[in-house]
Design a protein around this motif. Structure first.
Motif, PDB file in Angstrom:
ATOM      1  N   ALA A  51       0.735  -1.528   0.255  1.00 12.47           N
ATOM      2  CA  ALA A  51      -0.277  -0.323  -0.422  1.00 12.47           C
ATOM      3  C   ALA A  51       0.835   1.147  -0.093  1.00 12.47           C
ATOM      4  O   ALA A  51       0.565   2.382  -0.441  1.00 12.47           O
ATOM      5  N   GLY A  52       2.113   1.643   0.238  1.00 14.56           N
ATOM      6  CA  GLY A  52       2.592   2.731   0.348  1.00 14.56           C
ATOM      7  C   GLY A  52       3.374   2.467   2.147  1.00 14.56           C
ATOM      8  O   GLY A  52       4.043   3.930   2.066  1.00 14.56           O
ATOM      9  N   LYS A  53       3.277   1.903   3.112  1.00 13.35           N
ATOM     10  CA  LYS A  53       3.587   2.288   4.525  1.00 13.35           C
ATOM     11  C   LYS A  53       5.175   2.468   4.322  1.00 13.35           C
ATOM     12  O   LYS A  53       6.128   3.592   4.587  1.00 13.35           O
ATOM     13  N   THR A  54       5.957   1.824   3.868  1.00  8.42           N
ATOM     14  CA  THR A  54       7.405   1.387   3.906  1.00  8.42           C
ATOM     15  C   THR A  54       7.815   2.548   3.116  1.00  8.42           C
ATOM     16  O   THR A  54       8.525   3.380   3.862  1.00  8.42           O
ATOM     17  N   THR A  55       7.130   3.411   1.607  1.00  5.90           N
ATOM     18  CA  THR A  55       7.756   4.224   1.386  1.00  5.90           C
ATOM     19  C   THR A  55       8.106   5.243   2.117  1.00  5.90           C
ATOM     20  O   THR A  55       8.039   5.921   1.884  1.00  5.90           O
ATOM     21  N   LEU A  56       6.633   5.692   2.597  1.00  2.00           N
ATOM     22  CA  LEU A  56       6.357   6.990   3.281  1.00  2.00           C
ATOM     23  C   LEU A  56       7.337   6.999   4.249  1.00  2.00           C
ATOM     24  O   LEU A  56       8.022   8.009   4.941  1.00  2.00           O
ATOM     25  N   LEU A  57       7.343   5.484   5.040  1.00  5.66           N
ATOM     26  CA  LEU A  57       8.665   5.878   5.892  1.00  5.66           C
ATOM     27  C   LEU A  57       9.722   6.088   5.456  1.00  5.66           C
ATOM     28  O   LEU A  57      10.438   7.329   6.379  1.00  5.66           O
ATOM     29  N   ASN A  58       9.976   5.505   4.602  1.00  7.58           N
ATOM     30  CA  ASN A  58      11.329   5.993   3.905  1.00  7.58           C
ATOM     31  C   ASN A  58      11.977   7.204   3.785  1.00  7.58           C
ATOM     32  O   ASN A  58      12.744   7.805   3.821  1.00  7.58           O
ATOM     33  N   ILE A  59      10.641   7.620   2.878  1.00  6.89           N
ATOM     34  CA  ILE A  59      10.437   9.737   2.642  1.00  6.89           C
ATOM     35  C   ILE A  59       9.897  10.827   3.681  1.00  6.89           C
ATOM     36  O   ILE A  59      11.470  10.692   4.168  1.00  6.89           O
ATOM     37  N   ALA A  60       9.608   9.860   5.010  1.00  5.47           N
ATOM     38  CA  ALA A  60       9.937  10.655   6.034  1.00  5.47           C
ATOM     39  C   ALA A  60      11.325  10.859   6.089  1.00  5.47           C
ATOM     40  O   ALA A  60      11.934  12.071   7.429  1.00  5.47           O
ATOM     41  N   SER A  61      12.293   9.512   6.556  1.00  5.63           N
ATOM     42  CA  SER A  61      13.093   9.755   7.544  1.00  5.63           C
ATOM     43  C   SER A  61      14.437  10.366   6.102  1.00  5.63           C
ATOM     44  O   SER A  61      15.668  10.036   6.431  1.00  5.63           O
ATOM     45  N   GLY A  62      13.971  10.620   5.120  1.00  7.91           N
ATOM     46  CA  GLY A  62      15.151  10.966   4.779  1.00  7.91           C
ATOM     47  C   GLY A  62      15.906  10.170   3.589  1.00  7.91           C
ATOM     48  O   GLY A  62      16.796  10.264   2.377  1.00  7.91           O
ATOM     49  N   MET A  63      15.413   8.526   3.380  1.00  6.88           N
ATOM     50  CA  MET A  63      15.613   8.149   3.091  1.00  6.88           C
ATOM     51  C   MET A  63      15.369   7.692   1.083  1.00  6.88           C
ATOM     52  O   MET A  63      16.333   6.999   0.921  1.00  6.88           O
ATOM     53  N   LEU A  64      14.822   8.292   1.106  1.00 12.70           N
ATOM     54  CA  LEU A  64      13.894   8.044  -0.469  1.00 12.70           C
ATOM     55  C   LEU A  64      14.015  10.297  -0.505  1.00 12.70           C
ATOM     56  O   LEU A  64      12.872   9.841   0.003  1.00 12.70           O
ATOM     57  N   LEU A  65      13.797  10.070  -1.561  1.00 13.02           N
ATOM     58  CA  LEU A  65      13.211  11.410  -2.135  1.00 13.02           C
ATOM     59  C   LEU A  65      12.554  11.610  -3.319  1.00 13.02           C
ATOM     60  O   LEU A  65      12.208  10.841  -3.872  1.00 13.02           O
ATOM     61  N   PRO A  66      10.852  11.573  -2.689  1.00 16.51           N
ATOM     62  CA  PRO A  66       9.833  11.651  -3.292  1.00 16.51           C
ATOM     63  C   PRO A  66      10.007  12.467  -4.491  1.00 16.51           C
ATOM     64  O   PRO A  66      10.844  13.514  -5.080  1.00 16.51           O
ATOM     65  N   THR A  67       9.662  11.789  -5.506  1.00 18.09           N
ATOM     66  CA  THR A  67       9.304  11.687  -7.159  1.00 18.09           C
ATOM     67  C   THR A  67       9.065  13.831  -7.164  1.00 18.09           C
ATOM     68  O   THR A  67       8.511  14.129  -8.762  1.00 18.09           O
ATOM     69  N   GLU A  68       8.269  13.480  -6.676  1.00 21.91           N
ATOM     70  CA  GLU A  68       6.701  15.227  -6.575  1.00 21.91           C
ATOM     71  C   GLU A  68       6.509  15.465  -4.905  1.00 21.91           C
ATOM     72  O   GLU A  68       6.560  14.223  -4.339  1.00 21.91           O
ATOM     73  N   GLY A  69       5.828  17.164  -4.733  1.00 21.38           N
ATOM     74  CA  GLY A  69       6.025  16.687  -3.620  1.00 21.38           C
ATOM     75  C   GLY A  69       7.068  17.155  -2.171  1.00 21.38           C
ATOM     76  O   GLY A  69       8.021  16.837  -2.568  1.00 21.38           O
ATOM     77  N   THR A  70       6.915  17.455  -1.398  1.00 23.43           N
ATOM     78  CA  THR A  70       7.245  17.665  -0.607  1.00 23.43           C
ATOM     79  C   THR A  70       7.420  17.285   0.982  1.00 23.43           C
ATOM     80  O   THR A  70       6.211  16.910   1.592  1.00 23.43           O
ATOM     81  N   CYS A  71       8.496  16.935   1.410  1.00 26.25           N
ATOM     82  CA  CYS A  71       8.153  15.891   3.097  1.00 26.25           C
ATOM     83  C   CYS A  71       9.046  17.372   3.604  1.00 26.25           C
ATOM     84  O   CYS A  71      10.285  17.362   3.742  1.00 26.25           O
TER      85      CYS A  71
END
Lengths: 308, 125
Positions: A51-71
């Motif tokens: 569903a995207g939970k790990t992706t969301l957490l990885n974006i929150a921690s800065g491990m992953l940069l979002p394709t669009e939008g801001t965190c």
């Protein structure tokens, strides 16, 4: 609005996502997702696998940069997290990478050197409670013991924001209870904000006060847990005239099974007299029962966001 | 001695509501006397390993409803309540328990007279 006896913590929200989209090649993991988590909340992040939970957490921690939008994490764009934020961020990943050749003790000491607020007393208590042998080498540990090390490395520096991705799937019930108690202690003592993603809903419902549910990369629920508990219910209908309809048109009826004489409904409504009015309309006796999180989960995570 | 409260996290009833109902019940049965002090949010949530939000919400609503009040702005104590309010407080939990029994009696076609006779038997035992 009732006055509570806890002081209002006037801080910036530790985690804010705005219109985040994440693509991996052709696959869109998160779609135009916006979420704001204020300080001091314990959030249960729920969703089916993928569903995207790990992706969301990885974006929150800065491990992953979002394709669009801001965190924005701890007041800073997640792509620019630096020492002041990272020392206040705790991360427990589903498959955390450790330095395999070190012993647990060595790894703890190594990590502790980076964090000014590393709490040796908390470390000692968590080691004891989780039943970790500090002398063992990481490479020799079972999956459960590795999870324990991951937890130690994520909490001992007393973070302000703690993100946990399936932190206890391999732990036994005794150890899980102790972990949950520690999370509550961090919340009580430090006002730590916690986001925990876990399929062990029995555990999640013991500590969270907020639920965020994802379905196919979108947020389908972002609500206080007690509001959800008060909205979802199972209604057992017993007809007084043997003529229950085959379908119920009321929008709050999510699903139903039964016949003309009795029916079992799952509903979602915050109206306190909805059941009484329903009973009159359909000539039935109603017994209501609240749903627990396990029962709510399929109803929550299969909601489709209404597109206007 | 903090009130002995027991929260079932898995029955779907919000924890704050369970705490409120149990505190009200302890007051109605006299276990918590008028003027009795309640522990702080922090202390009670530590004692019962609960999310402090839960205790905070329960306390806030009980204070709003006049069941609890603040002495000298800090400590929470059980309010002194008028007789009528105390009577309602006793009957409310009983009413909740009996609602299901009344429903069952109707389903089983047990007459009110029969049901009352049964209830009286149970009260006397």
């Amino acid at each position: 609005m009732p006055i509570t006896d806890t002081p209002l913590i006037a801080t910036i929200a530790p985690l804010v996502l705005r219109n985040v989209t994440q693509r991996f090649g052709k696959h869109t993991a998160l779609r135009d997702l916006s979420l704001e988590i204020p300080a001091g909340r314990i959030v249960g992040l729920l969703g089916r696998n993928g569903a995207g939970k790990t992706t969301l957490l990885n974006i929150a921690s800065g491990m992953l940069l979002p394709t669009e939008g801001t965190c924005t994490t701890l007041g800073t764009p997640s792509g620019q997290l630096d020492t002041p934020q990272l020392t206040r961020l705790g991360l427990v990943q589903q498959e955390g990478r450790c330095l395999e050749w070190m012993t647990v003790r060595q790894h703890l000491d190594f990590n502790a050197s980076f964090y000014p607020r590393w709490d040796r007393d908390l470390e000692r208590r968590v080691i004891e409670a989780l039943e970790v042998d500090p002398k063992r080498k990481i490479v020799q540990l079972s999956p459960g013991d590795r999870q324990k090390v991951g937890i130690l490395l994520g909490v001992c520096h007393r973070p302000s924001l703690l993100l946990l991705d399936e932190p206890m799937s391999a732990l036994d019930p005794v150890v899980r209870k102790r972990l949950l108690d520690f999370l509550l202690e961090l919340l009580r003592d430090d006002g730590c904000t916690v986001v925990i993603s876990s399929h062990i809903l029995n555990d999640v419902e013991k500590i969270v006060d907020w639920i965020v549910a994802l379905d196919a990369g979108e947020i389908v629920e972002d609500s206080a847990f007690d509001v959800l508990q008060e909205s979802y219910a199972e209604w057992t209908l017993t007809s007084t005239n043997g003529a229950l309809p085959t379908t119920f048109n009321e929008p709050f009826v999510i699903n139903h099974q039964g016949d003309a004489r009795q029916a079992l409904l799952r509903v979602r409504t915050a109206e306190p007299d909805a059941a009484a009015r329903f009973a009159v309309t359909h000539h039935a006796e109603i017994l209501t029962r609240p749903l627990n999180l396990d029962e709510m989960f399929p109803l929550l995570t299969s909601q489709r966001k209404q597109k206007s | 001695m903090p009130p002995l409260l027991s929260v079932d996290h898995h029955n779907g009833v919000p924890a704050y509501r369970q705490i409120m109902d149990q505190i009200k019940l302890q007051i109605a049965t006299g276990l918590l006397a008028s003027g009795a002090e309640l522990p702080s949010t922090r202390a009670l949530s530590a004692e019962l390993t609960l999310n402090p939000m839960t205790v905070s919400k329960a306390y806030g609503l009980l204070e709003h409803d006049g069941v609890l009040e603040r002495r000298r702005g800090q400590t929470l104590i059980v309010s002194e309540r008028p007789a009528a309010a105390r009577q309602t407080a006793k009957l409310d939990p009983l009413r909740r328990h009996l609602t299901g029994a009344a429903h069952l009696a109707r389903q089983l076609d047990v007459s009110p007279a029969q049901a009352i006779k049964l209830f009286r038997e149970l009260l006397d035992s």
